[in-house]
Design an enzyme around this catalytic site. Structure first.
Site, PDB file in Angstrom:
ATOM      1  N   TYR A 107       0.838  -1.199   0.000  1.00 23.35           N
ATOM      2  CA  TYR A 107       0.000   0.000   0.000  1.00 23.35           C
ATOM      3  C   TYR A 107       0.873   1.250   0.000  1.00 23.35           C
ATOM      4  O   TYR A 107       1.870   1.334   0.718  1.00 23.35           O
ATOM      5  CB  TYR A 107      -0.890   0.018   1.254  1.00 23.35           C
ATOM      6  N   GLU A 195      -3.534   7.448  -4.028  1.00 20.83           N
ATOM      7  CA  GLU A 195      -3.496   6.174  -3.313  1.00 20.83           C
ATOM      8  C   GLU A 195      -3.295   5.030  -4.298  1.00 20.83           C
ATOM      9  O   GLU A 195      -3.998   4.941  -5.300  1.00 20.83           O
ATOM     10  CB  GLU A 195      -4.800   5.965  -2.539  1.00 20.83           C
TER      11      GLU A 195
END
Ligand code: GDP
Ligand code: MN
Length: 383
Positions: A107, A195
Site C-alpha cells: 500500500y 493512493e
C-alpha cells in the site's frame, strides 16, 4: 475532484511510475480488441469513482478475450454498490488492463497533513485490503514519511521509510523510485490525494501500480483543463452534475421546498427558516450577485429539475442591485418559465417597498421577512 483509475494511471506513468498497460473501452467490441492486444490475459475494471470496486463485482480477471468482452457487456450500464457508496454508481466505461501476476500486495499513498504543513507518504506491506482495517488492527504496519513540499524528499529518507515498512530488499529500490514519482505527480497535478492499493510485486520481482486513485484539489482545476471532460462523473446526483457544468453553487438536500438566494449565508438562513416552519429543503442554491433575469431563470430551471419540489422560496437581499430591479428580473424570468408550484419571494434591502409593489398581482408572492416567507411557502406547498 476524483480522477478515474485510467486517468490516474496515465498521470502517474508520465512521472515514471510503472503501471500495467491498458486502455478504456465503452463496449464489448472495444474490450475484445484491447484484450486481444494482451493475448486475452486481462483484468476488466469498472471505471466508477468509488472505492471497493473489487468487492462490488467491478473487477474481474480473464484468461481469454471473449470472456473479457462478455463481462464488459454485462458491466456497462450496471449499477455497482459498495460499502463506501451504498447508492452506487452506473458503469459507463471499463479499463481493460494487462493481467499482472501478483505475488505480494503493498500500500502507498500521498496525502496532505495540514497540521504538519507537509505532505505525508504512507507505506505499508499490508496492501490489497482496506487501509482503514490495517490502521485499526495493526497500526504499526503503516509507516509515515513527512515531506516538505518545497524541498521534496531525499532518497535516503525515502529508503529509510521503505525499510522500516519491511518492504523486501529486492523491491526496495523500485519502491523508492515509485514514491519519488508519486510525490512529483502529486505536486505537478495539484493533487490532494494519491493512493495506490495495491502496489503489486510480481513473482519476477517487478513493482507495478495495479490500482490508482488520484484526487485533484478543486481550487486548482482551472490549471488542469484536461480533466474538464470528466468533471461531473463523480457527481452523485444528475442536478449536481448540471449545476457544476453551469458553475452554480447547488447542493441537493433531498427535501421538497426549493430554495434559492443571493449569498451562501442568506441561503443557509433560509434553510433554517424552512426547517423551523416545518418544511424540508430540497436544495441549497446560491444565485450569486446581481440576480438578473437570465441568472434567475437558469437557477429556477435547475431547482425545478428536481421533481420532488412542491414550493419555491426565493430570498434576495438587494444591496448594490436595487430590489425594484430584482423584482423586475424575477417577473421577466417567470414570464418565460412555466412554473405551476407556489413561489414566495422575500426581497429586502434598497427599494424593498417598490420591489414588493412590482410583484403584486403576479404569481410570485412577496414577503418582507424570511420568517414570513418560509411560513408562507411551507403552508402553500403542503396545502
Ligand atoms: P478497488 O477494489 O476499487 O480498490 O479495485 P482494485 O483495482 O484495487 O482491484 C481489486 C483487487 O483486484 C486488487 O486488490 C487485486 O487483488 C485484484 N487485481 C486487480 N488487478 C489485478 C491484476 O492485474 N492481477 C491480479 N492478479 N489481481 C488484480
Ligand atoms: Mn484498490
Amino acid at each position: 475532484m476524483k480522477l478515474h483509475e485510467y486517468q490516474s494511471k496515465d498521470l502517474l506513468a508520465s512521472f515514471g511510475v510503472a503501471v500495467p498497460g491498458g486502455k478504456v473501452a465503452t463496449n464489448a467490441t472495444e474490450a475484445k480488441a484491447i484484450a486481444d492486444e494482451f493475448g486475452g490475459k486481462v483484468v476488466v475494471k469498472a471505471q466508477v469513482l468509488m472505492g471497493g470496486r473489487g468487492k462490488a463485482g467491478g473487477v474481474k480477471l480473464f484468461e481469454n478475450s471473449a470472456d473479457a468482452a462478455a463481462f464488459t457487456q454485462e458491466l456497462i450500464g450496471k449499477r455497482l454498490v459498495s460499502i463506501q457508496n451504498p447508492d452506487g454508481m452506473v458503469v459507463e466505461k471499463v479499463l481493460v488492463a494487462e493481467l499482472v501476476d501478483i505475488a505480494e500486495e503493498y500500500y502507498l499513498s500521498v496525502l496532505l497533513d495540514r497540521a504538519a504543513q507537509r505532505l505525508v507518504v504512507m507505506i505499508s506491506k499490508e496492501g490489497g485490503m482496506e487501509i482503514e482495517e490495517v490502521a485499526h488492527n495493526n497500526p504499526d504496519a503503516i509507516v509515515r514519511l513527512h515531506v516538505d513540499p518545497a524541498w521534496g524528499a531525499a532518497d535516503f529518507e525515502v529508503r529509510d521509510a521503505v525499510k522500516k515498512a519491511n518492504i523486501p530488499a529486492p523491491a526496495q529500490r523500485q519502491m523508492v523510485a515509485m514514491i519519488q514519482g508519486l510525490i512529483k505527480a502529486y505536486q505537478a497535478s495539484d493533487a490532494d490525494m494519491i493512493e495506490i492499493n495495491p502496489v503489486a510485486l510480481t513473482p519476477e520481482g517487478k513493482l507495478l501500480a495495479a490500482d490508482a486513485k488520484v484526487s485533484i484539489d478543486e481550487n486548482a482545476l482551472f490549471r488542469h483543463k484536461e480533466y474538464d471532460e470528466t468533471k461531473d462523473d463523480g457527481a452523485e446526483h444528475e442536478i449536481d452534475a448540471e449545476a457544476s457544468k453551469l458553475g452554480i453553487a447547488y447542493v441537493n438536500l433531498g427535501g421538497d421546498i426549493g430554495i434559492m438566494g443571493n449569498g451562501a449565508g442568506l441561503v443557509m438562513c433560509s434553510l433554517d427558516e424552512v426547517n423551523r416552519a416545518g418544511g424540508k429543503p430540497a436544495n441549497f442554491l446560491d444565485v450569486g450577485g446581481g440576480a438578473n433575469a437570465e441568472r434567475v431563470k437558469t437557477c429556477v430551471n435547475l431547482v425545478m429539475m428536481d421533481k420532488n419540489v412542491k414550493g419555491l422560496l426565493i430570498n434576495i437581499f438587494g444591496g448594490i442591485t436595487r430590489c425594484d430591479e430584482v423584482a423586475r428580473g424575477l417577473l421577466a424570468a417567470f414570464a418565460e418559465l412555466n412554473v405551476t408550484i407556489p413561489v414566495v419571494a422575500r426581497i429586502e434591502g434598497t427599494a424593498a417597498e417598490e420591489g414588493l409593489k412590482i410583484l403584486e398581482g403576479s404569481q410570485i408572492i412577496g414577503a418582507s421577512t424570511m420568517q414570513e416567507a418560509a411560513d408562507k411557502v411551507v403552508e402553500l406547498a403542503y396545502a
